[in-house]
Design an enzyme around this catalytic site. Sequence first.
Site, mmCIF file in Angstrom:
data_model
loop_
_atom_site.group_PDB
_atom_site.id
_atom_site.type_symbol
_atom_site.label_atom_id
_atom_site.label_comp_id
_atom_site.label_asym_id
_atom_site.label_seq_id
_atom_site.Cartn_x
_atom_site.Cartn_y
_atom_site.Cartn_z
ATOM 1 N N ARG A 255 0.722 -1.209 0.008
ATOM 2 C CA ARG A 255 0.041 -0.104 -0.100
ATOM 3 C C ARG A 255 0.894 1.152 0.008
ATOM 4 O O ARG A 255 1.963 1.318 0.694
ATOM 5 C CB ARG A 255 -1.096 0.020 1.358
ATOM 6 N N GLU A 284 -3.244 7.454 -6.308
ATOM 7 C CA GLU A 284 -3.230 6.808 -7.618
ATOM 8 C C GLU A 284 -4.084 7.273 -8.343
ATOM 9 O O GLU A 284 -5.306 7.560 -8.270
ATOM 10 C CB GLU A 284 -3.410 5.322 -7.328
ATOM 11 N N HIS A 302 -0.340 -0.163 -9.784
ATOM 12 C CA HIS A 302 -1.038 -1.143 -9.080
ATOM 13 C C HIS A 302 -1.613 -2.370 -9.794
ATOM 14 O O HIS A 302 -2.554 -2.311 -10.252
ATOM 15 C CB HIS A 302 -2.432 -0.531 -8.532
ATOM 16 N N GLY A 304 -0.312 -5.428 -8.960
ATOM 17 C CA GLY A 304 -0.124 -6.609 -8.381
ATOM 18 C C GLY A 304 -1.189 -7.939 -8.292
ATOM 19 O O GLY A 304 -0.609 -9.171 -8.486
HETATM 20 P P1 NAD Z 1 -2.042 -10.135 5.582
HETATM 21 O O1 NAD Z 1 -3.076 -9.617 6.430
HETATM 22 O O2 NAD Z 1 -2.246 -11.690 5.054
HETATM 23 O O3 NAD Z 1 -0.704 -9.919 6.037
HETATM 24 C C1 NAD Z 1 -0.257 -8.677 6.634
HETATM 25 C C2 NAD Z 1 0.944 -9.048 7.577
HETATM 26 O O4 NAD Z 1 1.217 -7.667 8.000
HETATM 27 C C3 NAD Z 1 0.247 -9.857 8.762
HETATM 28 O O5 NAD Z 1 0.933 -10.877 8.964
HETATM 29 C C4 NAD Z 1 0.588 -8.952 10.061
HETATM 30 O O6 NAD Z 1 0.785 -9.495 11.375
HETATM 31 C C5 NAD Z 1 1.414 -8.082 9.360
HETATM 32 N N1 NAD Z 1 1.666 -6.662 10.337
HETATM 33 C C6 NAD Z 1 0.541 -5.759 10.623
HETATM 34 N N2 NAD Z 1 1.166 -4.664 11.164
HETATM 35 C C7 NAD Z 1 2.473 -4.726 11.137
HETATM 36 C C8 NAD Z 1 3.741 -3.954 11.586
HETATM 37 N N3 NAD Z 1 3.202 -2.931 12.348
HETATM 38 N N4 NAD Z 1 4.842 -4.325 11.241
HETATM 39 C C9 NAD Z 1 4.958 -5.577 10.452
HETATM 40 N N5 NAD Z 1 4.128 -6.435 10.099
HETATM 41 C C10 NAD Z 1 2.816 -5.883 10.533
HETATM 42 O O7 NAD Z 1 -2.183 -9.490 4.053
HETATM 43 P P2 NAD Z 1 -1.723 -9.885 2.593
HETATM 44 O O8 NAD Z 1 -2.697 -10.588 1.834
HETATM 45 O O9 NAD Z 1 -0.239 -10.568 2.884
HETATM 46 O O10 NAD Z 1 -1.449 -8.547 2.039
HETATM 47 C C11 NAD Z 1 -0.373 -7.651 2.362
HETATM 48 C C12 NAD Z 1 -0.765 -6.147 1.666
HETATM 49 O O11 NAD Z 1 -0.629 -6.178 0.435
HETATM 50 C C13 NAD Z 1 -1.928 -5.557 2.034
HETATM 51 O O12 NAD Z 1 -1.563 -3.764 2.139
HETATM 52 C C14 NAD Z 1 -2.744 -5.597 0.904
HETATM 53 O O13 NAD Z 1 -3.777 -4.733 0.674
HETATM 54 C C15 NAD Z 1 -1.733 -5.543 -0.426
HETATM 55 N N6 NAD Z 1 -2.131 -6.115 -1.668
HETATM 56 C C16 NAD Z 1 -1.736 -5.517 -2.758
HETATM 57 C C17 NAD Z 1 -1.896 -5.879 -3.975
HETATM 58 C C18 NAD Z 1 -1.640 -5.163 -5.199
HETATM 59 O O14 NAD Z 1 -2.339 -5.147 -6.264
HETATM 60 N N7 NAD Z 1 -0.395 -4.476 -5.166
HETATM 61 C C19 NAD Z 1 -2.493 -7.316 -4.024
HETATM 62 C C20 NAD Z 1 -2.946 -7.801 -3.045
HETATM 63 C C21 NAD Z 1 -2.649 -7.469 -1.706
HETATM 64 C C1 MLT Z 2 -5.872 -5.642 -3.020
HETATM 65 O O1 MLT Z 2 -6.050 -5.154 -1.825
HETATM 66 O O2 MLT Z 2 -6.551 -6.850 -3.443
HETATM 67 C C2 MLT Z 2 -5.124 -5.053 -4.190
HETATM 68 O O3 MLT Z 2 -5.109 -3.812 -4.315
HETATM 69 C C3 MLT Z 2 -5.446 -5.598 -5.467
HETATM 70 C C4 MLT Z 2 -6.499 -5.075 -6.227
HETATM 71 O O4 MLT Z 2 -7.664 -5.304 -6.133
HETATM 72 O O5 MLT Z 2 -6.420 -4.201 -7.138
#
Ligand code: NAD
Ligand code: MLT
Length: 334
Positions: A255, A284, A302, A304
């Site tokens: 994020r 964004e 974005h 991912g």
């Molecule tokens: P998740 O909830 O499985 O994992 C997040 C992790 O972060 C957890 O293990 C949690 O304990 C940890 N965390 C929370 N606070 C923390 C801190 N202060 N310091 C260190 N670690 C901490 O989530 P996920 O599915 O792995 O997603 C991770 C990120 O990726 C999210 O922000 C999600 O929105 C983003 N994401 C982005 C895309 C994209 O298109 N770029 C796609 C999917 C997810």
């Molecule tokens: C998400 O949180 O799943 C990501 O931002 C990916 C998206 O839906 O674009």
Amino acid sequence: GLNILRTGGNWLKSPRPYHPFTGDIKMKILVSDPLSEEGLAMLQKHFDVDVITGLSESELSAKIVNYDALVIRSGTQVTRKVIESTSNLKIIGRAGVGIDNVDVEAATEKGIIVTNAPEGNMLSAAEHTIAMMMSLARNIPQANASMKAGKWERKNFMGVEVNGKVLGVIGLGRIGTEVARRAQGLNMTIMGYDPYISKEKAQELGIKLATVKEIAENADFITVHTPLTKETRNILDTEEFNVMKKTARVINCARGGIISEEALAEALKSGRITGAALDVFINEPPKDSPLLECDNLIMTPHLGASTEEAQVNVAITIAEEVTSVLNGGTAKNA
Ligand code: NAD
Ligand code: MLT
């Protein structure tokens, strides 16, 4: 008669007649961001589905009145104003992970369920992170741009191997651990920071737990995979960049704002670190950002979760969640 039933607040308080077999009175679903065909087809079997994308806050507030469910990705901002304009809405389904574009508090106050699809895109996001890391290591985007400009510049694009290097992973949840596993396959050593995972779990994953400072000091590549919270905002800031190796490269596919954009632009411009890759931004698209001037920064808009597989997965999960709730059942991911 229908209208009286339709204006009565949430589903549990005032159920509307629903005939799944005759389809006489179908519930209505608004899909306000692009959703894969597979998900749409599942919803269309039982419900009236309208796909209307690109709505402004006031357009969405006006439209939402008649709908029983709203399905979104990251594009739609479901603000308090939008939520207060609803009268039949029972569920907001986010086809993806992050629900930071939904005012969950406002939804909860109105008894509206907010659900997401936390697993469907995690492998795509992990693979995108690895692609970013390899692109940073070998300057692929810059070399491609240079060749397209008619040049043949081999000296400018000397790279590094990732083999034997240290990858720091901040946030060891679904995506962070998948990134770590893949990087181990590239023979990298993983240092991890996540205050919420146990030593045993880290050990099982072959990850050495460390502080953010220790990661900043020792890692060759650093990638963040946390949600954006008070604790994680600017988790990599000037203080951390100042102790990094000059050869460090950082990645954010989670994020915008987890890595301070201002501090990153400064570290890239001054040569304090070598490179960065961003898939996500505070705004964004990022307008007038100092980041846009940095040649040693590579960016994707974005992307991912933008794979055929992930979009089918998340759409199917959300279609199941919405179908269950509109039929009086529960949501698994609420
Ligand atoms: P998740 O909830 O499985 O994992 C997040 C992790 O972060 C957890 O293990 C949690 O304990 C940890 N965390 C929370 N606070 C923390 C801190 N202060 N310091 C260190 N670690 C901490 O989530 P996920 O599915 O792995 O997603 C991770 C990120 O990726 C999210 O922000 C999600 O929105 C983003 N994401 C982005 C895309 C994209 O298109 N770029 C796609 C999917 C997810
Ligand atoms: C998400 O949180 O799943 C990501 O931002 C990916 C998206 O839906 O674009």
